[in-house]
Design an enzyme around this catalytic site. Structure first.
Site, PDB file in Angstrom:
ATOM      1  N   ASN B 393      -1.565   7.005   2.304  1.00  0.00           N
ATOM      2  CA  ASN B 393      -2.051   5.831   3.019  1.00  0.00           C
ATOM      3  C   ASN B 393      -1.422   4.560   2.478  1.00  0.00           C
ATOM      4  O   ASN B 393      -0.461   4.045   3.054  1.00  0.00           O
ATOM      5  CB  ASN B 393      -3.572   5.775   2.963  1.00  0.00           C
ATOM      6  CG  ASN B 393      -4.143   4.658   3.815  1.00  0.00           C
ATOM      7  OD1 ASN B 393      -3.404   3.941   4.472  1.00  0.00           O
ATOM      8  ND2 ASN B 393      -5.441   4.494   3.803  1.00  0.00           N
ATOM      9  N   ASP B 394      -1.922   4.077   1.357  1.00  0.00           N
ATOM     10  CA  ASP B 394      -1.452   2.795   0.828  1.00  0.00           C
ATOM     11  C   ASP B 394       0.067   2.746   0.626  1.00  0.00           C
ATOM     12  O   ASP B 394       0.684   1.700   0.794  1.00  0.00           O
ATOM     13  CB  ASP B 394      -2.131   2.500  -0.508  1.00  0.00           C
ATOM     14  CG  ASP B 394      -3.621   2.215  -0.332  1.00  0.00           C
ATOM     15  OD1 ASP B 394      -3.995   1.744   0.763  1.00  0.00           O
ATOM     16  OD2 ASP B 394      -4.387   2.464  -1.265  1.00  0.00           O
ATOM     17  N   VAL B 395       0.661   3.878   0.297  1.00  0.00           N
ATOM     18  CA  VAL B 395       2.098   3.874   0.009  1.00  0.00           C
ATOM     19  C   VAL B 395       2.941   3.696   1.264  1.00  0.00           C
ATOM     20  O   VAL B 395       4.162   3.617   1.187  1.00  0.00           O
ATOM     21  CB  VAL B 395       2.543   5.164  -0.727  1.00  0.00           C
ATOM     22  CG1 VAL B 395       1.864   5.271  -2.064  1.00  0.00           C
ATOM     23  CG2 VAL B 395       2.305   6.398   0.110  1.00  0.00           C
TER      24      VAL B 395
END
Lengths: 102, 464
Positions: B393-395
């Protein structure tokens, strides 16, 4: 004047840090997990201290207050040595190259 | 065995350990490297037996205890699933730490066995080395136990913070230094025990404020600590093999921590001081606006991929949780049969430890030359047809490049949004670990697949 043996050990220590630095930077990122498990296994060479401690009991006395700690440390380090090397072996066996004949 | 000969053999085993790490520079040489490591260990243990030269009843007990620990370790190594590797490594670190503490205690109680003087009259240098070894070992132990509990899910992965936390840690560290000085002056065993107890407490306190997704840094850091602990004991025992190994492991863990921090664009201290994500989570949920999202099913995803000529897969921790790596590889096999080019893109901090995703893919028989690091593959997203984000997700969040206000601004991210279309497997729209919304969800070319990663992947394969 003689040099204290401590200085020799310190030299080995410092140089090993540099060796470690360059060797570890050359480790491919995809093998970072095996790197951690194998460093775990080799740092259990602390077992040499554990063995000395365990065998430190005087004649006839196997379990003294100090050797018990040695025996306990042997168990811990042995778990790590066998577990660490074997799990690394297991992981590394999985890294395979693409078969050419596709 | 003469002291000089054993010193040389310890040096040999230290060199073999260097070669063991050196072997990991490529998968082909890695297995040989591991063998070097094993040989080095066998030499070190054998030399120790020979130089102590005590083959009485104690020796038999040593072998028995060695066998007990060894079979336990072997059993764990064979049984552990690859997804649990972070827990395993954390657990192993704790054992090294505790072993260091035990050896230090034994040396303190019976210094003459180690040639360090007599009880109450231990050589000053040895006493300092012993105290350092014991303190670092204790910190490694309790820190690793907390990391293990968090990874295992027994303890919540959420950061635990309280007021004055950093001040308390700082005070305890100063206390350790003061205790060490007093220990050297008085040789009092009570001080030694207090020193160890406080070190246990510090290990506990420094890991509890660190959140789940920072675990890659924590594990690497504890790896490093276990090395320094071993080196401290190595100085006490005047043992070259231990000193070399401790330095190697210490610097290895430090480099890994550095790589992980860089992967998150955060400073080491920022991670260590912890509490990341705890504050953003609340603010993020308050001003969350309802934005339209396109969602689809396995059929839509299969259709998109069938018509693609190249697909890039972006795996993350969610893949490990769902144990979806085998299902994923089956999907990729089907894609490859249809002459679709597939590669994998791995972010440095994907998963819960360095290289976590690579091991899982290797377990699923994905050839390692199809797996690429962030720098190697990031330019390819613009030319790829489909990006398949599974459990990450965040990456992938483009906000890291565009919004200086964002907590993850500046973090290197995979340029997933440049793909013609993005398939995002996720259970819900909830924000990732950083507690921020992912802009990617709302892009025109993103199709959200709301399902369990494993189930969705299997369904897509059926529809291909």
């Amino acid at each position: 004047m003689e040099i204290d043996p401590f200085i020799f050990r310190l030299s080995i220590f410092i140089l090993s840090i540099f060796v470690g630095y360059y060797v570890v930077w050359s480790v491919t990122p995809s093998l970072h997990t095996p790197l951690m498990s194998v460093t775990n296994a080799i740092s259990s060479v602390i077992i040499v201290g554990a063995i000395i401690a365990a065998l430190s009991g005087s004649d006839g006395v196997v379990f003294s207050s100090s050797s018990i700690y040695g025996f306990l440390a042997i168990i811990l380090a042995a778990v790590n040595i066998f577990g660490g090397f074997l799990v690394t072996q297991r992981m590394l066996a999985m890294y395979k190259k693409k078969k050419k004949d596709k | 065995m003469s002291a000089n000969l054993s010193a040389i053999l310890y040096l040999v085993s230290g060199v073999l350990f260097i070669l063991a790490l050196r072997g990991l520079s490529s998968p082909e040489t890695s297995r040989q490297g591991n063998l070097f490591g094993i040989i080095g260990m066998v030499i070190a243990v054998t030399v120790t037996f020979l130089s102590v030269g005590n083959f009485g009843a104690g020796f038999v007990y040593v072998l028995i205890f060695l066998a007990i620990g060894g079979s336990l370790g072997a059993f764990i190594a064979y049984r552990i699933p690859m997804t649990a590797m972070p827990e395993l490594v954390a657990g192993f670190h704790s054992l090294v730490g505790l072993a260091a503490v035990f050896v230090a205690i034994s040396a303190f109680i019976n210094p003459s066995a180690f040639n360090l003087g007599t009880p109450g009259n231990i050589k000053l240098a040895s006493l300092i080395e012993m105290a350092i070894g014991a303190a670092v070992g204790a910190i490694t132990f309790s820190g690793s136990v907390i990391a293990f509990l968090k990874l295992q899910g027994i303890m919540s992965g959420a950061p635990i913070t309280f007021k004055g936390q950093h001040l308390l840690n700082a005070l305890l560290l100063i206390l350790i230094v003061i205790l060490t000085i007093y220990l050297c002056l008085t040789q009092s065993s009570n001080l030694f025990w207090i020193l160890i107890a406080i070190s246990f407490l510090i290990g506990f306190l420094i890991i509890i404020p660190i959140g789940g997704a920072d675990m890659p840094v924590v594990i690497s850091m504890l790896n490093s600590y276990s090395g320094w602990a071993a080196a401290g004991i190595g100085f006490t025992l005047e043992n070259t093999a231990l000193i070399i190994t401790g330095a190697l492991v210490g610097s290895s863990g430090a480099i890994l921590s550095y790589i992980m921090c860089k992967g998150m664009n955060r400073s080491f201290f920022n991670v260590i001081l912890g509490g990341f994500g705890a504050t953003d989570q609340t603010s993020g949920s308050q001003n969350k606006e309802q934005r339209p999202v396109k969602s689809g099913n396995a059929d839509d995803a299969a259709f998109l991929m069938k018509n693609a000529s190249s697909v890039i897969i972006v795996p993350g921790y969610g893949m490990a949780v769902a144990q979806a790596q085998h299902a994923l590889r089956e999907m990729v096999d089907t894609l490859k049969k249809n002459d679709i080019k597939v590669s994998y893109a791995i972010h440095p901090v994907a998963g819960r430890m360095p290289g976590h995703m690579n091991v899982l893919l290797a377990e699923a028989n994905v050839p390692y030359d199809e797996v690429f690091e962030l720098e190697e593959i990031n330019n390819d997203f613009a030319n790829a047809d489909v990006a398949f984000v599974i459990g990450a997700n965040d990456v992938t969040n483009p906000v890291a490049k565009t919004d200086p206000q964002s907590p993850i601004y500046g973090m290197p991210v995979l340029d997933v949004e440049k793909c013609k279309s993005v398939l995002f497997v996720k259970r819900s729209l909830s924000p990732g670990y950083a507690g921020i919304d992912n802009d990617l969800f709302y892009k025109e070319n993103t199709l959200m697949l709301f399902a369990d990663a494993k189930k969705m992947t299997e369904d897509i394969t059926k529809n291909l």
